[in-house]
Write a protein that holds these residues in place. Structure first.
Motif, PDB file in Angstrom:
ATOM      1  N   ASP A   1       9.513  -2.601   4.369  1.00  0.00           N
ATOM      2  CA  ASP A   1       8.580  -2.580   5.493  1.00  0.00           C
ATOM      3  C   ASP A   1       9.218  -1.833   6.676  1.00  0.00           C
ATOM      4  O   ASP A   1      10.194  -2.295   7.266  1.00  0.00           O
ATOM      5  N   ILE A   2       8.647  -0.662   7.016  1.00  0.00           N
ATOM      6  CA  ILE A   2       9.173   0.128   8.130  1.00  0.00           C
ATOM      7  C   ILE A   2       8.186   0.144   9.305  1.00  0.00           C
ATOM      8  O   ILE A   2       8.293   0.976  10.206  1.00  0.00           O
ATOM      9  N   THR A   3       7.237  -0.772   9.277  1.00  0.00           N
ATOM     10  CA  THR A   3       6.171  -0.792  10.288  1.00  0.00           C
ATOM     11  C   THR A   3       6.721  -0.837  11.705  1.00  0.00           C
ATOM     12  O   THR A   3       6.324  -0.035  12.569  1.00  0.00           O
ATOM     13  N   GLN A   4       7.629  -1.765  11.969  1.00  0.00           N
ATOM     14  CA  GLN A   4       8.104  -1.960  13.330  1.00  0.00           C
ATOM     15  C   GLN A   4       8.842  -0.733  13.853  1.00  0.00           C
ATOM     16  O   GLN A   4       8.666  -0.322  14.999  1.00  0.00           O
ATOM     17  N   THR A   5       9.657  -0.127  12.995  1.00  0.00           N
ATOM     18  CA  THR A   5      10.400   1.072  13.404  1.00  0.00           C
ATOM     19  C   THR A   5       9.460   2.194  13.802  1.00  0.00           C
ATOM     20  O   THR A   5       9.636   2.864  14.826  1.00  0.00           O
ATOM     21  N   ILE A   6       8.435   2.422  12.970  1.00  0.00           N
ATOM     22  CA  ILE A   6       7.468   3.478  13.255  1.00  0.00           C
ATOM     23  C   ILE A   6       6.632   3.113  14.481  1.00  0.00           C
ATOM     24  O   ILE A   6       6.393   3.948  15.361  1.00  0.00           O
ATOM     25  N   GLN A   7       6.202   1.870  14.566  1.00  0.00           N
ATOM     26  CA  GLN A   7       5.362   1.427  15.675  1.00  0.00           C
ATOM     27  C   GLN A   7       6.066   1.571  17.028  1.00  0.00           C
ATOM     28  O   GLN A   7       5.455   1.961  18.029  1.00  0.00           O
ATOM     29  N   ASP A   8       7.355   1.291  17.045  1.00  0.00           N
ATOM     30  CA  ASP A   8       8.122   1.371  18.293  1.00  0.00           C
ATOM     31  C   ASP A   8       8.223   2.800  18.816  1.00  0.00           C
ATOM     32  O   ASP A   8       8.462   3.011  20.019  1.00  0.00           O
ATOM     33  N   ASN A   9       8.072   3.781  17.920  1.00  0.00           N
ATOM     34  CA  ASN A   9       8.250   5.179  18.303  1.00  0.00           C
ATOM     35  C   ASN A   9       6.999   6.031  18.081  1.00  0.00           C
ATOM     36  O   ASN A   9       7.045   7.253  18.231  1.00  0.00           O
ATOM     37  N   LEU A  10       5.892   5.368  17.741  1.00  0.00           N
ATOM     38  CA  LEU A  10       4.702   6.084  17.285  1.00  0.00           C
ATOM     39  C   LEU A  10       4.042   6.933  18.373  1.00  0.00           C
ATOM     40  O   LEU A  10       3.816   6.477  19.491  1.00  0.00           O
ATOM     41  N   ILE A  11       3.719   8.173  18.009  1.00  0.00           N
ATOM     42  CA  ILE A  11       2.875   9.037  18.831  1.00  0.00           C
ATOM     43  C   ILE A  11       1.466   9.047  18.254  1.00  0.00           C
ATOM     44  O   ILE A  11       0.484   8.819  18.961  1.00  0.00           O
ATOM     45  N   SER A  12       1.354   9.294  16.951  1.00  0.00           N
ATOM     46  CA  SER A  12       0.042   9.263  16.296  1.00  0.00           C
ATOM     47  C   SER A  12       0.211   9.044  14.794  1.00  0.00           C
ATOM     48  O   SER A  12       1.246   9.383  14.215  1.00  0.00           O
ATOM     49  N   LEU A  13      -0.843   8.493  14.187  1.00  0.00           N
ATOM     50  CA  LEU A  13      -0.862   8.272  12.745  1.00  0.00           C
ATOM     51  C   LEU A  13      -2.253   8.644  12.253  1.00  0.00           C
ATOM     52  O   LEU A  13      -3.257   8.254  12.864  1.00  0.00           O
ATOM     53  N   GLU A  14      -2.329   9.388  11.142  1.00  0.00           N
ATOM     54  CA  GLU A  14      -3.618   9.810  10.601  1.00  0.00           C
ATOM     55  C   GLU A  14      -3.692   9.554   9.103  1.00  0.00           C
ATOM     56  O   GLU A  14      -2.686   9.633   8.391  1.00  0.00           O
ATOM     57  N   PHE A  15      -4.906   9.268   8.643  1.00  0.00           N
ATOM     58  CA  PHE A  15      -5.182   9.127   7.222  1.00  0.00           C
ATOM     59  C   PHE A  15      -6.483   9.861   6.941  1.00  0.00           C
ATOM     60  O   PHE A  15      -7.524   9.556   7.526  1.00  0.00           O
ATOM     61  N   SER A  16      -6.422  10.872   6.059  1.00  0.00           N
ATOM     62  CA  SER A  16      -7.602  11.667   5.707  1.00  0.00           C
ATOM     63  C   SER A  16      -8.057  11.315   4.302  1.00  0.00           C
ATOM     64  O   SER A  16      -7.302  11.473   3.338  1.00  0.00           O
ATOM     65  N   ASP A  17      -9.288  10.835   4.205  1.00  0.00           N
ATOM     66  CA  ASP A  17      -9.895  10.418   2.943  1.00  0.00           C
ATOM     67  C   ASP A  17     -10.957  11.454   2.588  1.00  0.00           C
ATOM     68  O   ASP A  17     -11.897  11.665   3.356  1.00  0.00           O
ATOM     69  N   LYS A  18     -10.809  12.113   1.427  1.00  0.00           N
ATOM     70  CA  LYS A  18     -11.656  13.251   1.101  1.00  0.00           C
ATOM     71  C   LYS A  18     -12.289  13.112  -0.274  1.00  0.00           C
ATOM     72  O   LYS A  18     -11.795  12.388  -1.136  1.00  0.00           O
ATOM     73  N   VAL A  19     -13.382  13.862  -0.474  1.00  0.00           N
ATOM     74  CA  VAL A  19     -14.017  13.957  -1.779  1.00  0.00           C
ATOM     75  C   VAL A  19     -13.785  15.361  -2.301  1.00  0.00           C
ATOM     76  O   VAL A  19     -13.912  16.337  -1.558  1.00  0.00           O
ATOM     77  N   GLY A  20     -13.447  15.475  -3.579  1.00  0.00           N
ATOM     78  CA  GLY A  20     -13.248  16.803  -4.152  1.00  0.00           C
ATOM     79  C   GLY A  20     -11.807  17.043  -4.545  1.00  0.00           C
ATOM     80  O   GLY A  20     -11.004  16.125  -4.656  1.00  0.00           O
ATOM     81  N   VAL A  21     -11.474  18.315  -4.732  1.00  0.00           N
ATOM     82  CA  VAL A  21     -10.170  18.668  -5.273  1.00  0.00           C
ATOM     83  C   VAL A  21      -9.035  18.439  -4.277  1.00  0.00           C
ATOM     84  O   VAL A  21      -7.876  18.325  -4.664  1.00  0.00           O
ATOM     85  N   GLN A  22      -9.343  18.363  -2.993  1.00  0.00           N
ATOM     86  CA  GLN A  22      -8.304  18.105  -2.004  1.00  0.00           C
ATOM     87  C   GLN A  22      -7.821  16.663  -2.101  1.00  0.00           C
ATOM     88  O   GLN A  22      -8.609  15.735  -2.240  1.00  0.00           O
ATOM     89  N   SER A  23      -6.512  16.490  -1.990  1.00  0.00           N
ATOM     90  CA  SER A  23      -5.930  15.155  -2.081  1.00  0.00           C
ATOM     91  C   SER A  23      -6.062  14.412  -0.755  1.00  0.00           C
ATOM     92  O   SER A  23      -6.051  15.000   0.320  1.00  0.00           O
TER      93      SER A  23
END
Length: 325
Positions: free
Chosen positions: A13-35
């Protein structure tokens, strides 16, 4: 209610480390050949993670001191950028591990089989589990050649050709029928059979949206699709027509396709030809909405979700959803 996330790296679990220094976080959910893809940017110079590392992301909120999260998936590290001037580190990861065998090109003939069975072969060859809708086993494939193409390109294009959605999520190959007739702004009511109940469905009100726009294009509407294939054994032409009306879209397929296979291809092509006349996008508060599912906008209509981009910055969590009909 406070936006939050959980990030597991190789079972740590690295949540706290990332959260303490976080600028932005993104998750892209797509349909099709793109992952599907996730990324985060943090303040500071961090050691580059190994490309063999995996990340497991969950997003959600803290509500009355209770953690309420939904899983976004498991991702493989694909890229790491260190900015020595701005003192930041950016990490990108994809749901498809592009360094794995899934991108290796193969040449293989499939004969007297079906779409579901081919998906099973692809999954097994790449050490993936498989979640295949039963209807895929009814899509007969008389003969098809995987001609020097990667497994991911081959199965995605074959699925699309027959009107199916294919995706690799959490090291699982998912195959399910689109099978939905979107009719402009008109909500599907009497045509329950046209909606794939295995796909997730989400509801929003206009008041739920920070921004919402829908564009309708004046484009050709096809009434039918006619498909032909040459039978080399009998020296005849097999011709199948799906739909009724005068505006007919005509296509040719490779030789020796069965009538059932031709009907499947023509049905999927007709559906795709008549989609995309209505496109829209919206921005709303972060929540669990998945690409590939249905979006019902109250008093407007039902649409297919083509992509969802989750963005979390500090305590602000928002979605950008794109959809079509």
């Amino acid at each position: 209610m406070v936006a939050t996330f959980k990030l597991i790296a190789n079972d740590k679990d690295i949540t706290q480390t990332i959260q303490d220094n976080l600028i932005s976080l993104e998750f892209s959910d797509k349909v099709g050949v793109q992952s599907d893809e996730m990324s985060f940017v943090v303040n500071g110079i961090f050691v580059r993670p190994a490309f063999s590392d995996t990340l497991k992301l969950s997003l959600g909120y803290i509500v009355n001191e209770e953690l309420k999260l939904f899983e976004c998936g498991t991702f493989s590290i694909s890229e790491c950028t260190i900015d020595y001037i701005n003192n930041t580190t950016e990490v990108r990861a994809t749901a498809v591990n592009f360094s794995s065998s899934v991108k290796i090109k193969h040449s293989k003939t499939f004969a007297n089989t079906n779409l579901g069975a081919i998906a099973g072969v692809i999954a097994n060859r790449n050490n993936l589990t498989a979640k295949v809708q039963n209807t895929a086993f009814n899509v007969k494939i008389n003969h098809i050649l995987q001609d020097n193409s990667s497994d991911i390109e081959f199965i995605y294009s074959l699925a699309y050709k027959h009107g199916f959605i294919c995706a690799i999520k959490n090291n699982c190959l998912i195959l399910t029928a689109k099978n939905a007739e979107m009719n402009g702004y008109k909500v599907i009511a009497s045509k329950k059979e046209s909606k794939n109940e295995d796909l997730p469905s989400f509801k929003l009100k206009i008041s739920d949206c920070f921004a919402l726009s829908i564009t309708e294009n004046n484009r050709i509407k096809y009434d039918a699709c006619e498909i032909t294939s040459h039978n080399t054994n009998s020296a005849t032409l097999t011709r199948i027509k799906v739909g009724d009306g005068n505006n007919v879209y005509k296509i040719k397929e490779s030789a020796n396709k069965s009538e059932a296979e031709l009907k499947s291809i023509a049905t999927a092509r007709l559906s795709e030809l008549n989609k995309g006349g209505v496109k829209g996008s919206l921005i709303c508060a972060g929540q669990q909405i998945s690409a590939g599912g249905y979006l019902e906008l109250e008093n407007i209509g039902v649409f297919s979700i083509t992509s969802v981009n989750h963005t979390l910055s500090s305590d602000v969590y928002s979605l950008n959803v794109e959809f079509e009909a």
